[in-house]
Write an enzyme that holds these catalytic residues in place. Structure first.
Site, PDB file in Angstrom:
ATOM      1  N   HIS A 159       0.850  -1.195   0.000  1.00 25.20           N
ATOM      2  CA  HIS A 159       0.000   0.000   0.000  1.00 25.20           C
ATOM      3  C   HIS A 159       0.886   1.245   0.000  1.00 25.20           C
ATOM      4  CE1 HIS A 159      -2.153   3.197   2.432  1.00 25.20           C
ATOM      5  NE2 HIS A 159      -2.985   3.009   1.435  1.00 25.20           N
ATOM      6  N   ASN A 160       0.491   2.251  -0.798  1.00 21.55           N
ATOM      7  CA  ASN A 160       1.273   3.503  -0.882  1.00 21.55           C
ATOM      8  C   ASN A 160       2.773   3.187  -0.961  1.00 21.55           C
ATOM      9  OD1 ASN A 160      -1.104   4.882  -0.782  1.00 21.55           O
ATOM     10  ND2 ASN A 160      -0.767   5.849   1.199  1.00 21.55           N
TER      11      ASN A 160
ATOM     12  N   ASP B 112      -0.056   6.312  -6.531  1.00 20.85           N
ATOM     13  CA  ASP B 112      -1.009   7.420  -6.404  1.00 20.85           C
ATOM     14  C   ASP B 112      -0.575   8.520  -7.370  1.00 20.85           C
ATOM     15  OD1 ASP B 112      -2.145   5.944  -4.444  1.00 20.85           O
ATOM     16  OD2 ASP B 112      -1.934   7.415  -2.838  1.00 20.85           O
TER      17      ASP B 112
ATOM     18  N   HIS C 242       1.282  11.392  -1.971  1.00 22.44           N
ATOM     19  CA  HIS C 242       0.073  11.152  -1.186  1.00 22.44           C
ATOM     20  C   HIS C 242      -0.713  12.449  -1.168  1.00 22.44           C
ATOM     21  CE1 HIS C 242      -1.765   9.103   2.619  1.00 22.44           C
ATOM     22  NE2 HIS C 242      -2.526   9.030   1.559  1.00 22.44           N
TER      23      HIS C 242
ATOM     24  N   GLU D 293       1.291  -0.040  -5.433  1.00 25.80           N
ATOM     25  CA  GLU D 293       0.322   1.051  -5.594  1.00 25.80           C
ATOM     26  C   GLU D 293       1.008   2.325  -6.064  1.00 25.80           C
ATOM     27  OE1 GLU D 293      -3.467   3.130  -3.345  1.00 25.80           O
ATOM     28  OE2 GLU D 293      -1.897   2.233  -2.114  1.00 25.80           O
TER      29      GLU D 293
ATOM     30  N   GLU E 223      -4.041   4.591  -8.334  1.00 23.56           N
ATOM     31  CA  GLU E 223      -5.068   5.483  -7.780  1.00 23.56           C
ATOM     32  C   GLU E 223      -4.892   6.784  -8.563  1.00 23.56           C
ATOM     33  OE1 GLU E 223      -5.723   7.910  -3.780  1.00 23.56           O
ATOM     34  OE2 GLU E 223      -5.624   5.752  -3.393  1.00 23.56           O
TER      35      GLU E 223
END
Length: 812
Positions: A209-210, A241, A256, A239, A290
Site C-alpha cells: 500500500h502507498n 497514487d 500522497h 500502488e 489510484e
C-alpha cells in the site's frame, strides 16, 4: 547478524598506526550497522582478528569468553594472538561448546542411554520416536535405513573410536541436532512447490500500500527506490497514487494527495519498476493506480511511459483463450509469466449504439455510491483519497484488461454480473464489517474475482492492520504499509517466503471449490483433518549481547475458532542470554481447524520488554522433532546467532472421547494418505460440544470479527505470576506455563504493556520429565579428531544462511 572485517593498510600519507587498526562492522541488516574499532600493539593484526571476533560477538561476559578460549586451548590474554591456522573449525567448535554448555541435551541423551555413548539401536529409536512425523505414510516415506543412520553417526560423532563401533556421544547428538537434517522448516515448501496454473483469484498475492512512501503517511519522503525494494522482496502488487504535474513540464507525479509527503516523477517510478519487476519472481506484477490525473494529455503521457518503458512486458490485450466475458475466468500466474498488468478505471468509450451498456454502467456507479454512503464503517476519513479517482481517458483505459476496478455494490450484484476481471477495493474497516456480517458470501466472492484491502486513512504513522482475518475469507490483495515492520508485516513477510518467493500462495481448496461453502467462523471443516500442535521450549542460544533475563511467547495465528491462548515461559532464572534454559511443561494448541491457513509464532523478549527476535512458520511447513530455530529480526532477516532449541510435534487432532478409546486399544501407525474426518456420530457430536467449551468461540459480531482481534500482537512479556484480575477469577494458583488471552496491539516492535483478560485455565496432562542432567559434566570436544568431517561440505539449504558460525551452532 552480518559482519565483515576491514584491515586498514599502510599508505604513504600516514604513520604505521593505520596498519595496526581493525574495524568490524556488524548489524541485523545493511542499514542498522555498528562499527567496532580495534587498535593492535603489533602490525600483524590478522593474528588478533579471531580473538577480536570472539569478544565482539559475545561482549556480555568477557570472563566467560576467556574461560571458553582457555578450555579450547586457545590464547585468552588481552594481547594474545590467535593465528588463523590455529583457529580451525574444530577449535572454534570446541570454543563454542565450552562457551555455551547444553545441559538440556544431556537430559535428552540420558533418556535414551545411561551410558557415556548411545548405541545405533537406541539412536534409531530416538530418530523414529522424536524426529519422525507421526502422520507420514510408511510406504511413501519409509523409515531411515540402517546404513543411513550409520552415515549420520559417522557424520556427527566427533570421536572416530565411537563412530567406528556405531556409537554416538552426547556431543555427536548435539552436532546432529544442529545439522541441516533437523531444520524446523520442510525445505520443499520453501521452493516453488504449488500449482501455478489456477486462475489468479485462487491465490493470495503479496501486496503493498502507498508503495512510494519511506515513512509516515502525512509527511514522509517518497522514493522510487521503495518500488525496487518491494519488488526485490517478492511483492507482486504495487500502488501508484498519480497526480497532475505542474507547468511547464506537466509531468505526472506520484505523491500522497493533500499531505506534506514529497513528490516523485511518475516516469521515474515506471523505470524503477521495469528494472526490478522480475528479479525475484517471474510471476505477474499488478500495478494498482489510484489515478487523480484529470488531464487527457497527462494520462496519455502515463500510458506512453508504460508502453515504451515496460515494452513487451506490459499486457495490453487480453489473451485469446481468456476473453473479457461474464462467466469466463481470468488467466493463471503461469500463463502471465513476465507480464505487468494495470489496475486502473476503465472508461466507457463505446459508440452511440452501445448507450444502453453505458447507462447500465452509470446506474451501477450510482448504486455503488449510495451503498458506500450508507456503510457505517467506511467513512471518508478511513478511505482517504481512494474513492476520488478521476475518469479514465482512452489512452489509459486501453491498457487495462484483466484487473478492472469497480465500486462494490453487493455480493448479490457481483454474483449476477459474474465478471472475474472486476476487482473491488475495501478500506480495512469496511472489510471488517463485511467479514462480520457476510463471511461466507465474502469467501464465495473471492473464489470468482479479486478483492483488495487497504489500511484506513487514519493510520498516519503507517502502522498496519492484521492481514489474517482477510486471508481467512480469501481476499487476494491484502495491501500493507511496507515501510513499517510491525507484527502484520512480519506475518506477511514470513508467509510469502514460501513457494519460492513467487509472491503468490495458492489458497486452500475450500476457498476455491464451487461445490463447497466455507465459513471461517466454523468449529469443524468437513473435508479437513484438524491438527494438534505441541511445543516445548527447552533453551535459547546467544539471544542477546547483554546479560539479561529473557522469555519466550508462543501463539497460533489462524481461524477465529483456533486456540487463542498465548503461552509464555517464565523469565530465565538468571541474567544469562548465552544459554538460558526454561525446560517447562509443553504448550499445547489442541484443535487447529485449517492447518494450511495457520501459523506458529514464537517471540523472544528481554525482561524489560525489548524485542530480541521472532519466527513465524506456516503450520503445514513445520517438521516434527527437536529443532534449533534461527530467529529473525523485525524485518524478517535471519539473525546469525540467536536461536531457540525446541521440541515440536504436529499430529492429527483426536477428540478426547476417541483418544480415551484409542488409549485402551493398540492402534497401527497413522497413515497420512488414508486420513479422513471422523464420522459425525452421536459420540463425536457430544465431544464437539465439549471442545467448544475449551476453545474461545468468536461470534459473528463486528467487535469480535475485527481483524485486530484475530491474534494478539503484544511484544511485552509480563511476569509469570498471575495478575490480580486472574487471581480473583481463579483462587487456585495456575501452574506454569500460563495461558493468557491478550488484547491486540497493532505494532509488533515496542508496544505499551497491556493488561490481560481473564481466561479459563487449561492444563493438559503431560508425560514426566526425563531424568535431570545436572550432574552430567559439560561436553568437551577432542581437538585431535575431525569434528564431523562431513559437516564442512554439507550445503545449507533454504533461507537459513550459510555462515560458519551458524554451521557450527544450528542450521534452522
Amino acid at each position: 547478524m552480518h559482519w565483515h572485517a576491514n584491515k586498514h593498510k599502510h599508505t604513504p600519507y600516514d604513520s604505521n598506526h593505520l596498519a595496526k587498526t581493525l574495524t568490524i562492522v556488524s548489524g541485523p541488516d545493511m542499514v542498522n550497522l555498528t562499527y567496532h574499532n580495534f587498535f593492535a600493539s603489533k602490525e600483524k593484526v590478522t593474528q588478533v582478528i579471531n580473538r577480536c571476533i570472539c569478544v565482539v560477538m559475545f561482549p556480555a561476559d568477557k570472563k566467560r569468553v576467556e574461560s571458553a578460549l582457555a578450555a579450547a586451548q586457545l590464547p585468552k590474554g588481552k594481547y594474545d594472538t590467535i593465528k588463523p591456522d590455529v583457529f580451525t573449525e574444530t577449535a572454534f567448535r570446541s570454543f563454542m561448546t565450552h562457551l555455551c554448555p547444553r545441559p538440556e541435551i544431556y537430559e535428552i541423551f540420558t533418556s535414551y542411554s545411561t551410558k557415556p555413548t548411545m548405541t545405533k539401536e537406541n539412536f534409531t529409536k530416538f530418530l523414529n520416536e522424536k524426529q519422525r512425523d507421526s502422520r507420514l505414510n510408511e510406504e511413501l516415506f519409509p523409515r531411515l535405513r540402517q546404513d543411513q543412520i550409520k552415515a549420520l553417526i559417522d557424520k556427527y560423532e566427533p570421536l572416530s573410536n565411537n563412530s567406528n563401533r556405531g556409537l554416538i556421544s552426547p556431543e555427536g547428538l548435539l552436532f546432529y541436532l544442529m545439522g541441516p537434517e533437523t531444520t524446523v522448516v520442510m525445505q520443499d515448501s520453501l521452493a516453488k512447490c504449488q500449482d501455478m496454473t489456477q486462475p489468479i483469484p485462487h491465490y493470495f498475492i503479496k501486496s503493498s500500500h502507498n508503495t512510494y512512501l519511506t515513512a509516515g503517511q502525512f509527511s514522509g519522503v517518497s522514493s522510487p527506490e521503495m518500488y525496487r525494494q518491494c519488488l526485490l522482496a517478492g511483492c507482486r502488487c504495487l500502488e501508484l497514487d498519480c497526480w497532475k504535474g505542474k507547468p511547464p513540464d506537466e509531468e505526472p507525479i506520484i505523491t500522497h494527495g493533500f499531505t506534506m509527503t514529497t513528490e516523485i516523477l511518475f516516469k521515474d517510478v515506471i523505470e524503477a519498476i521495469a528494472e526490478s519487476a522480475f528479479k525475484t519472481s517471474q510471476y505477474p506484477v499488478i500495478l494498482s493506480f489510484e489515478n487523480h490525473v484529470d488531464s487527457v494529455k497527462q494520462q496519455e503521457k502515463m500510458a506512453n511511459y508504460c508502453k515504451t518503458i515496460f515494452g513487451d512486458a506490459l499486457l495490453t490485450e487480453p489473451l485469446d483463450k481468456y476473453p473479457l466475458k461474464p462467466g469466463q475466468q481470468i488467466p493463471s500466474p503461469s500463463e502471465l509469466l513476465g507480464k505487468i498488468l494495470i489496475k486502473n478505471k476503465k472508461g466507457s468509450h463505446e459508440k452511440p449504439a452501445q448507450n444502453k451498456k453505458t447507462a447500465a454502467a452509470a446506474a451501477d456507479q450510482t448504486a455503488a455510491a449510495a451503498t458506500n454512503a450508507q456503510a457505517p464503517n467506511a467513512t471518508s476519513q478511513d478511505e482517504g483519497t481512494a474513492g476520488q479517482e478521476v475518469t479514465a481517458y482512452e489512452a489509459m483505459s486501453s491498457i487495462v484488461n484483466y484487473i478492472q476496478p469497480n465500486k462494490f455494490i453487493s455480493f448479490e450484484n457481483a454474483r449476477k454480473k459474474n465478471k472475474s476481471y472486476v476487482i473491488s477495493s475495501f478500506v480495512e474497516t469496511k472489510g471488517e464489517a463485511m467479514i462480520a456480517k457476510s463471511a461466507v458470501e465474502f469467501v464465495e466472492y473471492n473464489k470468482r474475482q479479486m478483492s483488495r484491502i487497504y489500511p484506513k486513512g487514519t493510520r498516519m504513522d503507517s502502522s498496519n492492520y492484521n492481514p489474517q482475518p482477510f486471508w481467512n475469507v480469501g481476499c487476494q490483495m491484502v495491501a500493507l504499509n511496507y515501510q513499517t515492520m510491525d507484527f502484520p508485516m512480519q506475518l506477511n513477510m514470513a508467509l510469502f517466503e514460501f513457494n519460492g518467493r513467487t509472491g503468490y500462495l495458492l489458497k486452500h481448496d475450500v476457498m476455491r471449490r464451487n461445490d463447497k461453502k466455507f465459513d471461517p467462523f466454523c468449529d469443524r471443516i468437513d473435508t479437513v483433518v484438524a491438527s494438534t500442535l505441541t511445543i516445548k521450549i527447552y533453551s535459547g542460544q546467544f539471544l542477546s549481547d547483554k546479560n539479561v533475563k529473557t522469555g519466550v511467547e508462543v501463539e497460533v495465528i489462524g481461524l477465529p475458532g483456533d486456540p487463542k491462548k498465548k503461552y509464555r515461559t517464565k523469565w530465565s532464572t538468571t541474567p544469562n542470554a548465552i544459554n538460558p534454559v526454561w525446560n517447562e511443561e509443553p504448550f499445547v494448541f489442541e484443535k487447529i481447524l485449517l492447518p494450511e491457513l495457520a501459523s506458529l509464532r514464537i517471540v523472544v523478549h528481554e525482561e524489560n520488554g525489548k524485542f530480541v527476535g521472532h519466527r513465524i512458520i506456516p503450520l503445514d511447513a513445520i517438521q516434527s522433532g527437536f529443532h534449533h530455530i534461527c530467529l529473525r529480526s523485525e524485518s524478517n532477516m535471519p539473525l546469525t546467532l540467536p536461536a531457540l532449541f525446541v521440541y515440536i510435534e504436529v499430529k492429527d487432532y483426536i477428540p478426547a472421547a476417541f483418544a480415551e478409546k484409542a488409549a485402551s486399544e493398540p492402534t497401527p501407525p497413522a497413515d497420512a494418505t488414508d486420513q479422513s474426518p471422523p464420522a459425525a456420530g452421536a459420540e463425536e457430536a457430544k465431544k464437539e460440544e465439549e471442545s467448544k467449551a475449551e476453545t474461545l468461540q468468536t461470534d459473528k459480531a463486528p467487535a469480535d470479527a475485527a481483524p485486530d482481534t484475530g491474534s494478539s500482537t503484544s511484544e511485552t512479556l509480563p511476569e509469570a505470576s498471575p495478575s490480580p484480575e486472574e487471581t480473583k477469577a481463579s483462587p487456585e494458583p495456575e501452574p506454569a506455563p500460563e495461558a493468557k488471552e491478550e488484547p491486540s496491539t497493532e505494532s509488533g516492535t515496542n508496544p505499551e504493556p497491556t493488561s490481560d483478560k481473564k481466561e479459563e485455565a487449561s492444563a493438559a496432562a503431560e508425560p514426566a520429565e526425563a531424568p535431570s542432567a545436572a550432574a552430567v559434566p559439560s561436553p568437551t570436544v577432542a581437538t585431535t579428531e575431525s569434528a564431523g568431517s562431513g559437516d564442512s561440505s554439507q550445503p545449507q539449504t533454504g533461507s537459513e544462511g550459510n555462515t560458519a558460525a551458524r554451521h557450527v551452532l544450528h542450521s534452522s
